[in-house]
Design a protein around this motif. Structure first.
Motif, PDB file in Angstrom:
ATOM      1  N   LEU A 124       0.835  -1.202   0.000  1.00 30.91           N
ATOM      2  CA  LEU A 124       0.000   0.000   0.000  1.00 30.91           C
ATOM      3  C   LEU A 124       0.871   1.255   0.000  1.00 30.91           C
ATOM      4  O   LEU A 124       0.617   2.205  -0.752  1.00 30.91           O
ATOM      5  N   GLN A 125       1.911   1.271   0.820  1.00 32.24           N
ATOM      6  CA  GLN A 125       2.821   2.409   0.867  1.00 32.24           C
ATOM      7  C   GLN A 125       3.541   2.600  -0.462  1.00 32.24           C
ATOM      8  O   GLN A 125       3.690   3.736  -0.941  1.00 32.24           O
ATOM      9  N   MET A 126       3.982   1.514  -1.074  1.00 29.66           N
ATOM     10  CA  MET A 126       4.691   1.612  -2.354  1.00 29.66           C
ATOM     11  C   MET A 126       3.775   2.141  -3.460  1.00 29.66           C
ATOM     12  O   MET A 126       4.189   2.933  -4.300  1.00 29.66           O
ATOM     13  N   VAL A 127       2.529   1.700  -3.444  1.00 33.56           N
ATOM     14  CA  VAL A 127       1.549   2.178  -4.421  1.00 33.56           C
ATOM     15  C   VAL A 127       1.298   3.672  -4.216  1.00 33.56           C
ATOM     16  O   VAL A 127       1.284   4.456  -5.160  1.00 33.56           O
ATOM     17  N   TRP A 128       1.117   4.071  -2.967  1.00 33.98           N
ATOM     18  CA  TRP A 128       0.821   5.470  -2.645  1.00 33.98           C
ATOM     19  C   TRP A 128       1.988   6.376  -3.045  1.00 33.98           C
ATOM     20  O   TRP A 128       1.783   7.439  -3.635  1.00 33.98           O
ATOM     21  N   ILE A 129       3.213   5.950  -2.731  1.00 32.63           N
ATOM     22  CA  ILE A 129       4.405   6.732  -3.066  1.00 32.63           C
ATOM     23  C   ILE A 129       4.497   6.984  -4.568  1.00 32.63           C
ATOM     24  O   ILE A 129       4.906   8.055  -5.002  1.00 32.63           O
TER      25      ILE A 129
END
Length: 141
Positions: A124-129
């Motif tokens: 989720l963090q990688m997608v958001w970044i």
């Protein structure tokens, strides 16, 4: 490509060394199965066959996200007593084209479910970044 990625991660995170020819053979087998399934699904969409009428025993196959979404598949490895959790993710468009992928060593987990949750949070963090906002997530647990 999926099979190569998976083999790489098994080597890095679990020290499993596979024969390259076996990895390639398995990848070719899965690609052939995907093509046959795609052709059969297209033919079946014009018939009266119900989805539950498909032969059982087939391995789970990648399914595309809804139109307008990307799909992020993720998975984590849990090994009791290990001081880290391994996780990997891959983002594809609705046609199955790879957009991004990655792996990470995360904090220690104490169950398979916790490992999957840590992996999901990381994905989720990688997608958001990367600025993606319409993403369909799918894990194995």
């Amino acid at each position: 490509m999926w099979r190569l990625w998976k083999s790489r991660n098994e080597f890095l995170f679990q020290q499993i060394d596979r024969f390259p020819w076996k990895v390639a053979q398995k990848g070719e087998q899965e690609a052939t199965e995907w093509v046959e399934t795609t052709i059969n699904d297209t033919a079946n969409s014009h018939s009266t066959e119900q989805p539950n009428d498909r032969p059982s025993g087939r391995s789970k196959e990648w399914s595309p996200p809804p139109e307008g979404y990307l799909k992020c598949n993720f998975d984590s490895g849990y090994v009791q007593g290990r001081d880290y959790t391994s996780t990997c993710w891959i983002i594809r468009d609705s046609n199955g084209h790879v957009i991004h992928s990655g792996c990470a060593k995360l904090q220690q987990s104490y169950s398979a479910l916790q490992a999957e949750a840590l992996g999901f949070l990381h994905a989720l963090q990688m997608v958001w970044i990367r600025g993606y906002r319409y993403v369909w997530f799918e894990g194995e647990n």
